[in-house]
Scaffold this motif. Structure first.
Motif, mmCIF file in Angstrom:
data_model
loop_
_atom_site.group_PDB
_atom_site.id
_atom_site.type_symbol
_atom_site.label_atom_id
_atom_site.label_comp_id
_atom_site.label_asym_id
_atom_site.label_seq_id
_atom_site.Cartn_x
_atom_site.Cartn_y
_atom_site.Cartn_z
ATOM 1 N N ARG B 275 0.817 -1.209 0.000
ATOM 2 C CA ARG B 275 0.000 0.000 0.000
ATOM 3 C C ARG B 275 0.855 1.265 0.000
ATOM 4 O O ARG B 275 0.371 2.341 -0.334
ATOM 5 C CB ARG B 275 -0.937 -0.001 1.209
ATOM 6 N N THR B 276 2.096 1.133 0.414
ATOM 7 C CA THR B 276 2.970 2.301 0.438
ATOM 8 C C THR B 276 4.135 2.179 -0.536
ATOM 9 O O THR B 276 4.766 3.178 -0.883
ATOM 10 C CB THR B 276 3.548 2.511 1.856
ATOM 11 N N GLY B 277 4.445 0.951 -0.947
ATOM 12 C CA GLY B 277 5.609 0.732 -1.796
ATOM 13 C C GLY B 277 6.906 0.916 -1.031
ATOM 14 O O GLY B 277 7.974 1.082 -1.616
ATOM 15 N N TRP B 278 6.839 0.860 0.277
ATOM 16 C CA TRP B 278 7.982 1.115 1.139
ATOM 17 C C TRP B 278 8.166 -0.098 2.062
ATOM 18 O O TRP B 278 7.181 -0.789 2.348
ATOM 19 C CB TRP B 278 7.715 2.377 1.967
ATOM 20 N N PRO B 279 9.386 -0.367 2.523
ATOM 21 C CA PRO B 279 9.562 -1.513 3.428
ATOM 22 C C PRO B 279 8.621 -1.438 4.632
ATOM 23 O O PRO B 279 8.395 -0.360 5.192
ATOM 24 C CB PRO B 279 11.025 -1.385 3.862
ATOM 25 N N ALA B 280 8.070 -2.603 4.975
ATOM 26 C CA ALA B 280 7.157 -2.657 6.114
ATOM 27 C C ALA B 280 7.864 -2.204 7.388
ATOM 28 O O ALA B 280 9.066 -2.433 7.562
ATOM 29 C CB ALA B 280 6.642 -4.081 6.286
ATOM 30 N N GLU B 281 7.104 -1.590 8.248
ATOM 31 C CA GLU B 281 7.662 -1.145 9.528
ATOM 32 C C GLU B 281 8.202 -2.359 10.292
ATOM 33 O O GLU B 281 7.570 -3.411 10.344
ATOM 34 C CB GLU B 281 6.576 -0.466 10.356
ATOM 35 N N SER B 282 9.379 -2.197 10.870
ATOM 36 C CA SER B 282 10.014 -3.335 11.553
ATOM 37 C C SER B 282 9.509 -3.464 12.984
ATOM 38 O O SER B 282 10.162 -3.036 13.934
ATOM 39 C CB SER B 282 11.540 -3.172 11.536
ATOM 40 N N VAL B 283 8.357 -4.062 13.135
ATOM 41 C CA VAL B 283 7.835 -4.397 14.465
ATOM 42 C C VAL B 283 8.421 -5.731 14.918
ATOM 43 O O VAL B 283 8.783 -5.907 16.073
ATOM 44 C CB VAL B 283 6.298 -4.463 14.434
ATOM 45 N N TRP B 284 8.521 -6.670 13.964
ATOM 46 C CA TRP B 284 9.025 -8.014 14.250
ATOM 47 C C TRP B 284 10.340 -8.231 13.524
ATOM 48 O O TRP B 284 10.464 -7.907 12.353
ATOM 49 C CB TRP B 284 8.020 -9.072 13.788
ATOM 50 N N ARG B 285 11.295 -8.849 14.229
ATOM 51 C CA ARG B 285 12.527 -9.211 13.518
ATOM 52 C C ARG B 285 12.337 -10.517 12.760
ATOM 53 O O ARG B 285 12.885 -10.691 11.683
ATOM 54 C CB ARG B 285 13.707 -9.305 14.477
ATOM 55 N N THR B 286 11.537 -11.430 13.337
ATOM 56 C CA THR B 286 11.157 -12.629 12.603
ATOM 57 C C THR B 286 9.729 -13.029 12.969
ATOM 58 O O THR B 286 9.276 -12.792 14.095
ATOM 59 C CB THR B 286 12.058 -13.850 12.914
ATOM 60 N N VAL B 287 9.055 -13.623 12.014
ATOM 61 C CA VAL B 287 7.775 -14.292 12.266
ATOM 62 C C VAL B 287 7.866 -15.663 11.628
ATOM 63 O O VAL B 287 8.141 -15.774 10.431
ATOM 64 C CB VAL B 287 6.583 -13.522 11.687
ATOM 65 N N SER B 288 7.640 -16.713 12.421
ATOM 66 C CA SER B 288 7.667 -18.089 11.922
ATOM 67 C C SER B 288 6.276 -18.687 12.077
ATOM 68 O O SER B 288 5.618 -18.490 13.099
ATOM 69 C CB SER B 288 8.681 -18.932 12.699
ATOM 70 N N ASN B 298 4.306 -19.424 4.589
ATOM 71 C CA ASN B 298 5.017 -18.240 4.113
ATOM 72 C C ASN B 298 4.071 -17.061 3.892
ATOM 73 O O ASN B 298 4.403 -15.911 4.211
ATOM 74 C CB ASN B 298 5.746 -18.575 2.813
ATOM 75 N N ILE B 299 2.913 -17.340 3.338
ATOM 76 C CA ILE B 299 1.929 -16.262 3.152
ATOM 77 C C ILE B 299 1.601 -15.618 4.500
ATOM 78 O O ILE B 299 1.575 -14.391 4.638
ATOM 79 C CB ILE B 299 0.651 -16.827 2.490
ATOM 80 N N ALA B 300 1.387 -16.469 5.498
ATOM 81 C CA ALA B 300 1.016 -15.941 6.819
ATOM 82 C C ALA B 300 2.174 -15.189 7.469
ATOM 83 O O ALA B 300 1.966 -14.119 8.061
ATOM 84 C CB ALA B 300 0.570 -17.089 7.718
ATOM 85 N N SER B 301 3.380 -15.720 7.374
ATOM 86 C CA SER B 301 4.512 -15.051 8.028
ATOM 87 C C SER B 301 4.835 -13.723 7.350
ATOM 88 O O SER B 301 5.152 -12.729 8.020
ATOM 89 C CB SER B 301 5.736 -15.966 8.051
ATOM 90 N N THR B 302 4.725 -13.689 6.028
ATOM 91 C CA THR B 302 4.985 -12.436 5.318
ATOM 92 C C THR B 302 3.915 -11.393 5.646
ATOM 93 O O THR B 302 4.227 -10.227 5.915
ATOM 94 C CB THR B 302 5.018 -12.681 3.792
#
Lengths: 123, 342
Positions: B275-288, B298-302
């Motif tokens: 929606r912004t064309g910009w890197p997502a805000e880094s709230v999480w360093r990883t989501v598994s 992968n769809i869910a983690s992304t």
């Protein structure tokens, strides 16, 4: 005399207009009947289409079953008229992205003492 | 009861020149693995690993996976001028015949977009290029000048018309597809199923940490270490990590800690908010996430990375076991993911 002709012409015109109105009304009534007759079929067709979509969306493997589902619907109601066939696009003729309604779940992972055989992280 | 670990430094697998072979019965720490045999190499810009339950099938399994990846690269790479994905840009705006492989890969990406309300959107290709990720990541300069950003209408996945049955694709002019978010996981599922089916053994396929398993399950399940950056399982992890076992489906991790670069002092990473064309805000360093397939994991983690603080409620609603590591290192587990794992 001229006045009589004008009145006669006017009356004929009014009669013509009335005939038109009556005709339209009658046509409308016939149309309403036609719609009433057609409506149940349309509803059936809509339901078939929805079922076809539901079958498509139940496939979670990315393959497209919409075409076969549509074929099934045709077999279910081979007497559909033009009005019902126009409803067919409700079941997409193109294979849209295979669309299960949700992401597929799996059993939760468990703790283990076995050494890892792979890692999952950013790449 | 043996483990074979092999590692190649070339992108084309050559079993006869493998390096790093370990004793068949143990890994680098002397831990035993229950009858598993593995091979690793680099391809499609990432680390590939295959693990099988039958040592006699390792060579065949590796060759099959290598073939699948070569075909995937030719069809889906946005960095190869001869790839099918790049070549179809010449016919933008018109229905174009595409291969079943590309059609299925694009179908998988559109499914991801549909199930995440557009969070995982394959039409971010041009935005990704604008931010500097316009070649294989190994060749992307780590630093560069400030970017000149032009505000324009953001394309959306609904503009893509795909007929998988007929093999026809219509991409609007100016839209560039990037299948990077889903193609690896989709390919891992596809190869794991094919290899297990043809060779009749248990298989784990990891494409850069997007992991799919199929066939026989080893005793105790497939042991996987979840960590910041995908690496050698026989090397200690850097950063927060946990060890879990799965028996079916797939496990994927999305992260903002890798594929990073800098432009004009701004830190970029490869997961864009469509929606912004910009890197997502880094709230999480990883989501598994663990799911019924590597693709869905992968769809869910992304999507979780992109959703930021809204990710936990969304994942819980999906009922998908997940582990989220915040930027400060704190860990949240959901839907049955073990709270305390080794």
């Amino acid at each position: 005399m001229d006045q009589e002709k004008r009145n006669l012409t006017r009356n004929k015109g009014l009669a013509w207009v009335s005939a038109l109105t009556l005709g339209a009304g009658a046509a409308g009534a016939v149309g309403a009947v036609a719609i009433a007759v057609t409506l149940p079929q349309s509803i059936v067709a809509s339901n078939v289409s929805s079922a076809a979509v539901a079958r498509t969306t139940s496939n979670g493997n990315g393959s497209s079953s919409g075409v076969s589902s549509q074929d099934d619907s045709s077999q279910d109601d081979s007497s559909q008229d033009d009005s019902t066939s126009q409803l067919q696009p409700a079941a997409p003729s193109q294979a849209q992205p295979a669309a299960p309604s949700q992401l597929q779940a799996a059993a939760p992972p468990s703790n283990t003492n076995n050494p890892p055989v792979a890692t999952s992280g950013a790449s | 009861m043996s483990t074979v670990s092999t590692k190649s430094t070339v992108s084309t697998p050559r079993p006869t020149t493998l390096e790093g072979r370990r004793p068949r019965s143990q890994d680098s720490k002397g831990h035993r693995s229950p009858g598993l045999h593995s091979s690793a190499w680099n391809a499609i810009g990432t680390t590939i690993r295959i693990v099988v339950t039958d040592a006699a099938q390792l060579g065949s399994a590796r060759a099959m996976l290598a073939d699948d990846l070569a075909a995937l690269d030719v069809a889906c790479s946005r960095f190869r001028p001869d790839s099918e994905l790049v070549r179809i840009e010449a016919t933008a705006g018109h229905p174009t015949a595409i291969s079943p492989l590309l059609a299925a890969a694009i179908g998988a990406s559109l499914r991801g977009a549909q199930l995440t309300d557009g969070d995982v959107d394959p039409t971010v290709g041009r935005a990704m290029e604008t931010l500097g990720y316009d070649r294989d990541f190994a060749s992307v300069p780590a630093r560069g000048g400030a970017l000149r950003i032009t505000v324009r209408h953001t394309p959306q996945w609904q503009q893509i018309e795909l007929d998988e049955v007929a093999g026809l694709l219509t991409v609007p002019s100016g839209v560039r597809l990037d299948l990077g978010a889903t193609a690896k996981a989709w390919a891992a599922d596809r190869s794991a199923q094919r290899i297990a089916g043809e060779l009749g053994c248990g298989v784990l396929v990891s494409l850069g940490g997007d992991i799919a398993v199929a066939g026989d399950v080893p005793p105790g399940g497939w042991s996987i270490r979840v960590q910041d950056v995908t690496g050698d399982p026989f090397t200690p992890a850097q950063g927060p990590a946990c060890l879990v076992a799965i028996g079916e489906g797939g496990l994927a991790t999305s992260s903002t800690t890798a594929r990073k670069w800098e432009r004009g002092g701004d830190l970029m990473h490869h997961i864009l908010n469509p929606r912004t064309g910009w890197p997502a805000e880094s709230v999480w360093r990883t989501v598994s996430v663990v799911a019924g397939s590597a693709l869905d994991a992968n769809i869910a983690s992304t999507a979780a990375i992109i959703r930021g603080t809204r990710a936990t409620s969304w994942l819980a609603m999906q009922g998908l076991p997940a582990r989220l590591v915040a930027v400060d290192g704190s860990v949240t587990t959901l839907a049955g993911w073990p709270e305390v794992s080794s």
